[in-house]
Motif scaffolding. Structure first.
Motif, short mmCIF file in Angstrom:
data_model
loop_
_atom_site.label_atom_id
_atom_site.label_comp_id
_atom_site.label_asym_id
_atom_site.label_seq_id
_atom_site.Cartn_x
_atom_site.Cartn_y
_atom_site.Cartn_z
N UNK A 1 0.77 -1.27 0.04
CA UNK A 1 0.03 -0.04 -0.10
C UNK A 1 0.73 1.22 -0.11
N UNK A 2 0.78 2.21 -0.88
CA UNK A 2 1.56 3.38 -1.28
C UNK A 2 0.29 4.59 -0.82
N UNK A 3 1.05 5.18 0.37
CA UNK A 3 -0.10 6.24 0.62
C UNK A 3 0.55 7.53 0.12
N UNK A 4 -0.26 8.11 -0.95
CA UNK A 4 0.04 9.13 -1.62
C UNK A 4 -0.45 10.56 -1.00
N UNK A 5 -1.50 10.22 -0.49
CA UNK A 5 -2.13 11.49 0.34
C UNK A 5 -3.28 10.58 1.40
N UNK A 6 -3.71 11.23 2.01
CA UNK A 6 -5.08 10.77 2.72
C UNK A 6 -6.31 10.42 1.79
N UNK A 7 -6.41 10.92 0.76
CA UNK A 7 -7.21 10.76 -0.27
C UNK A 7 -6.72 10.00 -1.47
N UNK A 8 -5.48 9.49 -1.55
CA UNK A 8 -5.08 8.67 -2.55
C UNK A 8 -4.17 7.62 -2.38
N UNK A 9 -4.27 6.43 -2.57
CA UNK A 9 -3.40 5.41 -2.38
C UNK A 9 -3.27 4.62 -3.73
N UNK A 10 -2.26 3.83 -3.63
CA UNK A 10 -2.10 2.91 -4.87
C UNK A 10 -1.52 1.50 -4.05
#
Length: 184
Positions: free
Chosen positions: A57-66
């Protein structure tokens, strides 16, 4: 150093106002305390607690993940992750066909990858860097330290050609399996 193009990687893009809350409730790791620009392993479980999919799980921001999964059916992985969305403001898109994963086995700090990934390479497995739609993740897939470069499909082929021309050894599928088994 060696490299290979990882076939059949599953890439799910999770976005929306409730993305963090949904990931927190749906995955087995503590996503809420995961800082932005860091990653972790987490499983999507069914109601009986059985693993349906294992993701990086890549947390790009609180509203976007890969969410990255090393293989399997991308549609089944998407369904396993999104099956409990009811009233949440979250969208899950299967973007697997848009990306490829190139793995570099060995110390990549001395390799000139600037035309593809810039000059920074993450050194610990829970960090990643985002550059021009590429995600660079420290990830050991063998006994050697390494990095995964999640890149748009057409850039993955160019990167593999560049690595071959630079004298790196490409691993075939059998070598990938042998190195993975050797690593434990």
């Amino acid at each position: 150093m060696s490299f290979f193009l990882k076939q059949q990687i599953v890439v799910l893009q999770v976005s929306g106002r409730d993305a963090e809350r949904y990931c927190q409730s749906r995955l087995s790791n503590d996503i809420k305390t995961l800082p932005e620009k860091q990653c972790c392993l987490a499983a999507a479980l069914d109601a009986q607690g059985k693993t349906k999919a294992l993701f990086r799980v890549l947390k790009i921001s609180n509203e976007e993940f890969l969410l990255l999964c090393d293989g399997g059916d991308s549609q089944a992985a998407k369904e396993a992750f999104s099956q409990f969305i009811v009233a949440d403001q979250v969208h899950v898109d299967d973007v697997s066909k848009e990306y490829s994963c190139v793995h570099l086995a060995g110390d990549a700090r001395n390799l000139d990858l600037s035309q593809f990934v810039g000059s920074s390479i993450p050194e610990t497995e829970n960090h990643f860097i985002v550059l021009n739609e590429m995600y660079i993740i420290a990830n050991s897939r063998s006994c050697k330290p390494g990095i995964d470069i999640i890149t748009p499909q057409e850039e993955g082929e160019k990167l593999c050609s560049y690595l071959s021309e630079s004298g790196l050894t490409p691993w075939d599928e059998n070598q990938q399996i042998l190195e993975r088994l050797t690593a434990g």
